[in-house]
Design an enzyme around this catalytic site. Structure first.
Site, PDB file in Angstrom:
ATOM      1  N   CYS A  29       0.630  -1.216  -0.395  1.00 40.40           N
ATOM      2  CA  CYS A  29      -0.400   0.376   0.030  1.00 40.40           C
ATOM      3  C   CYS A  29       0.648   1.190  -0.379  1.00 40.40           C
ATOM      4  CB  CYS A  29      -0.997   0.233   1.089  1.00 40.40           C
ATOM      5  SG  CYS A  29      -2.619   0.772   1.048  1.00 40.40           S
ATOM      6  N   HIS A  66      -3.919  -5.288   0.674  1.00 42.63           N
ATOM      7  CA  HIS A  66      -3.194  -5.401   1.831  1.00 42.63           C
ATOM      8  C   HIS A  66      -3.652  -7.198   2.298  1.00 42.63           C
ATOM      9  CE1 HIS A  66      -2.582  -1.706   4.093  1.00 42.63           C
ATOM     10  NE2 HIS A  66      -3.689  -1.465   3.313  1.00 42.63           N
ATOM     11  N   GLU A  90      -2.883  -9.159   3.950  1.00 44.43           N
ATOM     12  CA  GLU A  90      -2.352  -8.945   5.353  1.00 44.43           C
ATOM     13  C   GLU A  90      -4.179  -9.861   5.736  1.00 44.43           C
ATOM     14  OE1 GLU A  90      -1.757  -6.608   4.129  1.00 44.43           O
ATOM     15  OE2 GLU A  90      -2.528  -5.046   6.168  1.00 44.43           O
TER      16      GLU A  90
HETATM   17  N1  LIG Z   1      -3.292   1.715   3.399  1.00 43.89           N
HETATM   18  C1  LIG Z   1      -2.113   2.849   3.065  1.00 43.89           C
HETATM   19  O1  LIG Z   1      -1.103   2.411   3.052  1.00 43.89           O
HETATM   20  C2  LIG Z   1      -2.909   3.076   2.498  1.00 43.89           C
HETATM   21  C3  LIG Z   1      -1.987   4.868   1.598  1.00 43.89           C
HETATM   22  C4  LIG Z   1      -2.032   6.135   1.095  1.00 43.89           C
HETATM   23  N2  LIG Z   1      -1.749   6.363   2.254  1.00 43.89           N
HETATM   24  C5  LIG Z   1      -3.223   6.415   1.092  1.00 43.89           C
HETATM   25  O2  LIG Z   1      -4.569   6.793   1.503  1.00 43.89           O
HETATM   26  O3  LIG Z   1      -3.519   5.983  -0.690  1.00 43.89           O
END
Ligand SMILES: NC(=O)CC[C@H](N)C(=O)O
Length: 237
Positions: free
Chosen positions: A80, A166, A168
């Site tokens: 992410c 994600h 996980e």
């Molecule tokens: N879940 C995250 O790592 C989000 C990544 C980033 N802050 C976004 O909103 O795109």
């Protein structure tokens, strides 16, 4: 690298048998990267463009290792925000999505698969990498089947990789958890390579009497072990 790390990611890394050192979001990772078998880039809140120090440091890692054969590049895996940081370091840009991707049923196409493959992923992000033009040596890894946005990138022949979703967290029992297995396998392969290189270097050090303080701690440790082994082998002759 901790950009706002979800503990469940740590649990997954530890469950792989990996030993993890958590470094703060602005730590100059390029100064210590040679002491580690892999680098993990975490998720985190906010605009990825705010992470300039991490991006600059990671860029130094990529640049300093880009000429190495792939098997002696430090494996990197990002999730992410980690996908954003790796992409920015590689030379891509991020943008704010009109509609953030959030929820447990986001379909993503695996662009590396020879047969069409779609994985169901869990997501929570508002920004994305613009992958319309990829820097040399990099490729898009996954693509969101709903809005076509980037869902991951690959570089260094596959040892540098990150995903926007994600692994996980998931709606199904395993879904993309295999990505942790693949990262752990890369880390342990690189550990063996580093060990081999350290042994070779330590043999040279023993012969050339290089002060251990001038060498990376891992190499110095292997040198000390090797020196004992060499002297006891000589004693037995
Ligand atoms: N879940 C995250 O790592 C989000 C990544 C980033 N802050 C976004 O909103 O795109």
């Amino acid at each position: 690298m901790d950009f706002g790390l979800k503990y469940n990611i740590l649990r997954h890394l530890l469950a792989q048998g990996l030993e993890v050192t958590v470094l703060p979001y602005d730590f100059p990772v390029h100064t210590v990267v040679d002491q580690y078998d892999g680098v993990f880039l975490s998720n985190g809140p906010g605009d990825p463009m705010q992470l300039g120090a991490a991006v600059a440091s990671l860029r130094q890692v990529l640049q300093s290792q880009s000429a190495r054969p792939d098997h002696i590049k430090t494996p990197i895996f990002g999730i992410c925000m980690g996908n954003h940081v790796l992409g920015l370091a590689a030379g891509l840009k991020t943008y704010k999505l009109q509609f953030g991707n959030r929820g447990h049923n986001q379909p993503c196409l695996d662009l590396t698969s020879k047969v069409p493959k779609c994985v169901i992923t869990s997501q929570n992000h508002g920004y994305a990498l613009d992958d319309r033009v990829m820097p040399q040596g990099w490729a898009a890894y996954f693509r969101n089947a709903n809005d076509g946005s980037n869902e991951g990138i690959l570089g260094g022949g596959g040892v540098w990789r990150s995903v926007q979703f994600h692994p996980e967290a998931r709606g199904g029992p395993v879904d993309t958890m295999y990505l942790f297995d693949e990262f752990a396998a890369q880390v342990s392969a690189f550990h063996q390579v580093r060990k081999q290189m350290a042994v070779q270097q330590s043999q040279q050090m023993v012969e050339q009497k290089v002060p251990e303080t001038l060498i990376d701690p891992f190499v110095a440790y292997m040198a000390a072990r090797n020196a004992v082994a060499v002297s006891s082998a000589r004693a037995m002759q």
